[in-house]
Design a protein around this motif. Structure first.
Motif, PDB file in Angstrom:
ATOM      1  N   GLU A  13      41.012  25.741  33.842  1.00  0.00           N
ATOM      2  CA  GLU A  13      42.238  25.986  32.766  1.00  0.00           C
ATOM      3  C   GLU A  13      42.796  27.437  32.960  1.00  0.00           C
ATOM      4  N   GLN A  14      44.150  27.436  32.604  1.00  0.00           N
ATOM      5  CA  GLN A  14      44.739  28.605  32.758  1.00  0.00           C
ATOM      6  C   GLN A  14      45.388  29.193  31.499  1.00  0.00           C
ATOM      7  N   LYS A  15      45.295  30.333  30.908  1.00  0.00           N
ATOM      8  CA  LYS A  15      45.884  30.420  29.567  1.00  0.00           C
ATOM      9  C   LYS A  15      46.313  32.015  29.690  1.00  0.00           C
ATOM     10  N   ASP A  16      47.519  32.164  29.089  1.00  0.00           N
ATOM     11  CA  ASP A  16      47.999  33.527  28.886  1.00  0.00           C
ATOM     12  C   ASP A  16      47.468  34.045  27.608  1.00  0.00           C
ATOM     13  N   VAL A  17      46.749  35.410  27.660  1.00  0.00           N
ATOM     14  CA  VAL A  17      46.348  35.635  26.262  1.00  0.00           C
ATOM     15  C   VAL A  17      46.678  37.355  26.345  1.00  0.00           C
ATOM     16  N   SER A  18      46.882  37.438  24.866  1.00  0.00           N
ATOM     17  CA  SER A  18      47.387  38.904  24.571  1.00  0.00           C
ATOM     18  C   SER A  18      46.705  39.291  23.318  1.00  0.00           C
ATOM     19  N   PHE A  19      46.407  40.596  23.286  1.00  0.00           N
ATOM     20  CA  PHE A  19      45.590  41.070  22.040  1.00  0.00           C
ATOM     21  C   PHE A  19      46.544  42.193  21.523  1.00  0.00           C
TER      22      PHE A  19
END
Length: 90
Positions: A13-19
């Protein structure tokens, strides 16, 4: 230190993550004082370190308004030279 953040991914699975983090006392980057920070990112799975990266970055804001340039809110005059391609004199 931002503290640990958790993200779960399924296999392949690929996912864009931002904090988001509010940083109230950051020192700004300037040409004569290029203050840089290090962001250390670690990825672990079940407590085992799988990958890590260190990336350098600085805080700066550059804006163009008409013919005015500002760096970190201060009007800036840019200078430069144009060295054309050898033999091309137009």
């Amino acid at each position: 230190t931002f503290g640990a953040q958790s993200v779960s991914l399924a296999a392949n699975e690929q996912k864009d993550v931002s904090f988001t983090y509010t940083w109230t006392d950051a020192q700004k980057w300037w040409p004569d004082a290029p203050f840089l920070y290090n962001l250390n990112t670690k990825i672990s799975q079940s407590g085992v370190l799988r990958d890590e990266e260190t990336r350098r970055f600085g805080f700066r804001e550059f804006k163009v308004a008409g013919k005015a340039f500002t760096l970190n809110g201060v009007t800036t005059r840019l200078r430069g030279d144009y060295v054309g391609f050898p033999g091309n004199y137009y």
